[in-house]
Write an enzyme that holds these catalytic residues in place. Sequence first.
Site, PDB file in Angstrom:
ATOM      1  N   SER A 166      23.475 -47.650  -1.300  1.00 44.53           N
ATOM      2  CA  SER A 166      24.827 -47.684  -0.716  1.00 44.53           C
ATOM      3  C   SER A 166      25.826 -46.970  -1.627  1.00 44.53           C
ATOM      4  CB  SER A 166      25.288 -49.135  -0.543  1.00 44.53           C
ATOM      5  OG  SER A 166      24.528 -49.777   0.427  1.00 44.53           O
ATOM      6  N   GLY A 191      21.308 -44.598   8.638  1.00 46.38           N
ATOM      7  CA  GLY A 191      22.399 -45.223   9.388  1.00 46.38           C
ATOM      8  C   GLY A 191      23.699 -45.193   8.607  1.00 46.38           C
ATOM      9  N   ARG A 229      19.739 -46.027  17.311  1.00 45.30           N
ATOM     10  CA  ARG A 229      20.605 -47.082  16.753  1.00 45.30           C
ATOM     11  C   ARG A 229      22.040 -46.953  17.279  1.00 45.30           C
ATOM     12  NH1 ARG A 229      19.626 -47.620  10.504  1.00 45.30           N
ATOM     13  NH2 ARG A 229      20.907 -49.470  10.853  1.00 45.30           N
ATOM     14  N   SER A 286      29.891 -55.579   9.430  1.00 44.59           N
ATOM     15  CA  SER A 286      29.209 -54.339   9.051  1.00 44.59           C
ATOM     16  C   SER A 286      30.044 -53.523   8.077  1.00 44.59           C
ATOM     17  CB  SER A 286      28.921 -53.502  10.307  1.00 44.59           C
ATOM     18  OG  SER A 286      28.614 -52.177   9.935  1.00 44.59           O
ATOM     19  N   GLN A 324      29.210 -50.658   7.153  1.00 47.04           N
ATOM     20  CA  GLN A 324      29.179 -49.270   7.621  1.00 47.04           C
ATOM     21  C   GLN A 324      30.362 -49.003   8.547  1.00 47.04           C
ATOM     22  OE1 GLN A 324      25.263 -48.703   9.304  1.00 47.04           O
ATOM     23  NE2 GLN A 324      24.298 -48.630   7.292  1.00 47.04           N
ATOM     24  N   ASP A 327      19.991 -56.990   4.315  1.00 47.90           N
ATOM     25  CA  ASP A 327      18.806 -56.140   4.141  1.00 47.90           C
ATOM     26  C   ASP A 327      17.613 -56.875   3.517  1.00 47.90           C
ATOM     27  OD1 ASP A 327      20.069 -53.960   5.205  1.00 47.90           O
ATOM     28  OD2 ASP A 327      20.707 -53.151   3.284  1.00 47.90           O
ATOM     29  N   LYS A 335      18.679 -52.722  12.923  1.00 49.54           N
ATOM     30  CA  LYS A 335      18.492 -51.990  11.658  1.00 49.54           C
ATOM     31  C   LYS A 335      17.512 -50.830  11.891  1.00 49.54           C
ATOM     32  CE  LYS A 335      21.356 -54.278   9.272  1.00 49.54           C
ATOM     33  NZ  LYS A 335      22.545 -53.596   8.775  1.00 49.54           N
ATOM     34  N   ARG A 369      14.118 -55.609  13.042  1.00 48.63           N
ATOM     35  CA  ARG A 369      13.477 -56.307  11.910  1.00 48.63           C
ATOM     36  C   ARG A 369      13.124 -57.747  12.236  1.00 48.63           C
ATOM     37  NH1 ARG A 369      16.951 -53.666   6.965  1.00 48.63           N
ATOM     38  NH2 ARG A 369      15.717 -51.764   6.917  1.00 48.63           N
TER      39      ARG A 369
HETATM   40  C1  S3P Z   1      25.072 -50.502   4.270  1.00 51.41           C
HETATM   41  C2  S3P Z   1      25.467 -51.529   5.063  1.00 51.41           C
HETATM   42  C3  S3P Z   1      24.557 -52.399   5.793  1.00 51.41           C
HETATM   43  C4  S3P Z   1      23.132 -52.297   5.292  1.00 51.41           C
HETATM   44  C5  S3P Z   1      22.717 -50.877   5.055  1.00 51.41           C
HETATM   45  C6  S3P Z   1      23.634 -50.218   4.045  1.00 51.41           C
HETATM   46  C7  S3P Z   1      26.083 -49.668   3.604  1.00 51.41           C
HETATM   47  O1  S3P Z   1      24.581 -52.045   7.173  1.00 51.41           O
HETATM   48  O2  S3P Z   1      22.257 -52.900   6.202  1.00 51.41           O
HETATM   49  O3  S3P Z   1      21.391 -50.821   4.558  1.00 51.41           O
HETATM   50  O4  S3P Z   1      25.735 -48.901   2.679  1.00 51.41           O
HETATM   51  O5  S3P Z   1      27.257 -49.764   3.979  1.00 51.41           O
HETATM   52  P1  S3P Z   1      25.672 -52.695   8.160  1.00 51.41           P
HETATM   53  O6  S3P Z   1      26.974 -52.360   7.604  1.00 51.41           O
HETATM   54  O7  S3P Z   1      25.480 -52.058   9.504  1.00 51.41           O
HETATM   55  O8  S3P Z   1      25.361 -54.157   8.169  1.00 51.41           O
END
Ligand code: S3P
Length: 435
Positions: free
Chosen positions: A21, A92, A120, A163, A165, A315, A342, A346
């Site tokens: 990340s 993602g 996704r 999330s 992300q 995760d 994911k 999962r």
């Molecule tokens: C991540 C956020 C998570 C995680 C992913 C990495 C990130 O996803 O599952 O492996 O780097 O911001 P979500 O934000 O969709 O939960």
Amino acid sequence: MKSNKIKGGIKGNIKIPSDKSISHRSIIIPSISNGISEVNNLLMSDDVLHTLEAFKAMGVEITKENNKVIIHGKGLDSLSKSKENIYLGNSGTSARLLTGLLASQSFNSILEGDKSLSSRPMKRIMDPLRLMSAEFDNSSGTLPLKIIGKQLKNKKIKIDIPSAQIKSGLMLAAINTEGESTFIEKNITRDHTENMLKSFGAEIDVKKNGAETSISINGKREFKSNNIDVPSDLSSSAFFIVAALINKGSKINMNNININPTRDGILKALKKMGANISIKNQRTLSGEIVADLDVEYSELSGCELDAEMAKLMIDEYPILSIAAAFARGPSLFRGLKELRVKESNRLELIRLNLIRCGCDCEVINDDLLIKPSKIYNVINNKVRTDFDHRIAMSFSIMGSKLGNLIIDNADSINTSFPNFVNIFNNAGGNILWKK
Ligand code: S3P
């Protein structure tokens, strides 16, 4: 890939790769800052390399010197349209973060991904961005995604889905949007973007109000460059932590692991199960908390975790489920809806593969119930991964106890942990890597 039983546990000092990340953010944020940023220990995995190539394709000069990646940032408006569509492989994080950033640029972009990424959900980031007047030419809600770059409008937006992300994609749109944008997060999610934006001098204000967090960003303010040391990834260390906990005679230590409190649920959960983990030498590295971890074989008990925990360790449920399969009593993990979207579904793959391994396991709505046995009779030794790296690594740790587990499409491990097999085998593991 075939995972075999190990004898005498895993041992020694394990070098865990850098955090995925933080690595993505260590390319994105320096690329739009002003000046040269040196990034030490960037994770060189497929996912991160896709982000890196995307920024090169948008005109950013990025070079490599030994263990350092050098990024020549030229400011908020310095990116240019990529000649080709931007291919993001399985990542993602790249897809959601870039959607936000590119929605506020002056050019159009097209994002593409592999089969798994293309299934996704992207609507979760497109919909809140649309509230800022972002435009997309896309009816499927998935990649490929055409982003119509334009000047966005600042807004106050509530983020309902837990999330990081989505939150990060919105923040990256806001930094190039005139005025103050505010995002209200109902759930705690990893805050690496906030931490890094602060250290690059962004005008960002984070306020906690009970369970809610409000993040305000004053946009169109240029950043200065900064150097970053990327710490080791707690999510990657979790495979070794659990391997040590369940295999008798194990004793390992791992240095410089990121233990950001918005992401350390796995340590809390395992400690609740009676794991012998000590967290030492806590310190700060590039705005993130890191520590050294010592882990020894432990008799684990089962545990119940509520839905709040899912936000702090989303995760890690695949590998936590392997720990639960060797505990003395049942475990119930609640509120795992997000696990369905994911790199694979999962929740379903944990259930299916545990059952194939002979472990009684049930999904009840969004909760996962695992009822361990003292002795396992493997029903089907083929582990189905649907190209999901964390499923592949988790079940190879299961193989260290059961032996003879065949893990399909294990190449996916390269998305986050290219050296996993070597490092595991050097510590006492027994995985055969067959192409
Ligand atoms: C991540 C956020 C998570 C995680 C992913 C990495 C990130 O996803 O599952 O492996 O780097 O911001 P979500 O934000 O969709 O939960």
